[in-house]
Motif scaffolding. Structure first.
Motif, short mmCIF file in Angstrom:
data_model
loop_
_atom_site.label_atom_id
_atom_site.label_comp_id
_atom_site.label_asym_id
_atom_site.label_seq_id
_atom_site.Cartn_x
_atom_site.Cartn_y
_atom_site.Cartn_z
N ASP A 28 69.82 13.82 158.43
CA ASP A 28 69.74 14.67 159.62
C ASP A 28 70.60 14.06 160.73
O ASP A 28 71.52 14.67 161.25
N SER A 29 70.27 12.80 161.08
CA SER A 29 71.02 12.11 162.13
C SER A 29 71.00 10.61 161.84
O SER A 29 69.92 10.05 161.59
N THR A 30 72.14 9.96 161.90
CA THR A 30 72.16 8.51 161.65
C THR A 30 71.38 7.77 162.74
O THR A 30 70.81 6.71 162.49
N ASN A 31 71.35 8.33 163.96
CA ASN A 31 70.56 7.68 165.02
C ASN A 31 69.07 7.67 164.66
O ASN A 31 68.37 6.68 164.86
N LYS A 52 77.79 12.91 156.20
CA LYS A 52 77.51 14.22 156.78
C LYS A 52 76.20 14.13 157.56
O LYS A 52 75.31 13.37 157.17
N GLN A 53 76.07 14.89 158.64
CA GLN A 53 74.78 14.99 159.33
C GLN A 53 74.39 16.47 159.39
O GLN A 53 75.22 17.34 159.69
N THR A 54 73.10 16.73 159.12
CA THR A 54 72.67 18.12 159.20
C THR A 54 72.12 18.46 160.58
O THR A 54 71.99 19.62 160.94
N LYS A 55 71.76 17.40 161.35
CA LYS A 55 71.27 17.63 162.72
C LYS A 55 71.86 16.58 163.64
O LYS A 55 71.13 15.87 164.34
N GLY A 56 73.18 16.44 163.60
CA GLY A 56 73.84 15.45 164.45
C GLY A 56 73.53 15.73 165.92
O GLY A 56 73.65 16.87 166.37
N TYR A 73 80.20 9.08 161.38
CA TYR A 73 78.87 9.25 161.99
C TYR A 73 78.16 7.94 161.72
O TYR A 73 77.76 7.67 160.58
N ALA A 74 78.07 7.10 162.74
CA ALA A 74 77.60 5.73 162.51
C ALA A 74 76.67 5.31 163.63
O ALA A 74 76.91 5.62 164.81
N SER A 75 75.60 4.59 163.28
CA SER A 75 74.67 4.09 164.29
C SER A 75 74.43 2.60 164.06
O SER A 75 74.17 2.18 162.94
N GLY A 127 82.32 10.63 170.74
CA GLY A 127 81.21 10.59 171.69
C GLY A 127 80.21 9.52 171.28
O GLY A 127 80.16 9.12 170.11
N ILE A 128 79.43 9.09 172.25
CA ILE A 128 78.47 8.00 172.03
C ILE A 128 77.09 8.46 172.48
O ILE A 128 76.95 9.02 173.57
N LEU A 129 76.10 8.23 171.65
CA LEU A 129 74.72 8.55 172.03
C LEU A 129 73.86 7.30 171.86
O LEU A 129 73.68 6.81 170.75
N GLY A 145 74.87 5.32 168.70
CA GLY A 145 75.45 6.26 167.74
C GLY A 145 76.87 6.63 168.13
O GLY A 145 77.14 6.95 169.28
N LEU A 146 77.76 6.57 167.15
CA LEU A 146 79.15 6.95 167.39
C LEU A 146 79.53 8.13 166.51
O LEU A 146 79.34 8.09 165.29
N GLY A 147 80.05 9.16 167.13
CA GLY A 147 80.62 10.27 166.39
C GLY A 147 82.11 10.30 166.68
O GLY A 147 82.52 10.36 167.84
N LEU A 148 82.94 10.20 165.64
CA LEU A 148 84.39 10.14 165.85
C LEU A 148 85.07 11.13 164.89
O LEU A 148 84.86 11.05 163.67
#
Ligand code: BTN
Length: 259
Positions: A28-31, A52-56, A73-75, A127-129, A145-148
């Motif tokens: 769903d989300s790596t975070n 892949k993320q289903t709920k990034g 998609y990395a945390s 983006g960074i979360l 969390g990094l999305g690139l």
């Protein structure tokens, strides 16, 4: 594929990415996964990556476009000895790390947009979360969390004008494992610098990479809009804006438009 084996090949860090890389085909989300691991005691430097993320998740409850095999998609789990108040510093540090990694691997003109977007040609590349758990004055963990967008050939209509990828900017695909390796390398270096020398050197790098100071901007907050010149960014990431009447505003969060 972003297999841990490939990421580790030629990785020269001591801690980051060396011990624990959790590789997933889909999540769903790596975070969210990184937070679960952090609660169970995963050590600093643990990395979660997914194809892949289903709920990034993006900032402010937005979603993050996470198509399979195209992006990073990395945390990362951190356990810094700072107070929760100072956590925005980690997000700023991360923006510096992402910019440095991209500048050292590509010819792209990467800049940081306050508070922590990575832009190329005015469009968002990454983006960074940051998510945090702690008490009043101690942090239990921070998940960064990094999305690139790496090899994304096109974006959905609603974000097409705002988003870009390395592929779109350069016309060539780029190996994602190389970017993660570079990210981990700069992360360990600058996180070490931050722990040893405080936030000053990181803030100086951030300011240099953002080029926002002295710029005319509009800041859109949910309840108000200000326009004026950026005077400074303080050590907590607060944007200091002087409006056209000479009044100073301290802005904690909002969307910036450069004018
Ligand atoms: C932003 O809105 O700019 C932040 C986007 C952060 C996206 C990344 S992708 C990996 C990690 N897992 C998530 O669910 N979000 C972050």
């Amino acid at each position: 594929m972003l297999l841990p084996k490939e990421i580790r090949e030629g990785l020269s860090t001591k801690l980051f990415g060396m011990k624990d890389i959790h590789y997933l085909n889909e999540i769903d989300s790596t975070n969210t996964r990184a937070k679960e691991l952090a609660v169970k005691g995963a050590p600093e430097g643990t990395l979660v990556v997914s194809e892949k993320q289903t709920k990034g998740k993006g900032r402010k409850g937005r979603s993050w476009f996470s198509p399979p095999h195209e992006g990073i998609y990395a945390s990362l789990i951190l356990r810094p000895t700072i107070s929760p108040r100072e956590a925005p510093r980690i997000t700023m540090l991360t923006a510096v790390v992402v910019a440095k990694a991209l500048l050292s691997l590509t010819q792209l003109k990467v800049t940081i947009k306050w508070p922590n977007d990575i832009l190329v040609n005015g469009k968002k590349l990454a983006g960074i979360l940051t998510e945090i758990r702690g008490e009043t004055d101690t942090i239990d963990y921070i998940v960064v969390g990094l999305g690139l967008n790496v090899n994304t050939p096109r974006f959905p209509d609603d974000i097409r004008d705002k988003a870009t990828s390395i592929f779109i900017e350069t016309g060539s695909p780029f190996p994602r494992a190389r970017i993660i390796r570079e990210y981990l390398y700069w992360y360990e270096k600058y996180y070490g610098l931050f722990n040893a020398n405080g936030f000053g050197p990181i803030l100086r790098l951030w300011k240099r990479l953002s080029r926002i100071i002295g710029h005319q901007i509009i800041v859109d907050m949910t309840d108000a809009k200000y326009s004026g010149e950026v005077e400074d960014i303080d050590e907590n990431g607060v944007l200091i804006l002087k409006d056209h009447n000479g009044e100073t505003h301290r802005i904690i969060s909002g969307d910036v438009i450069l004018i």
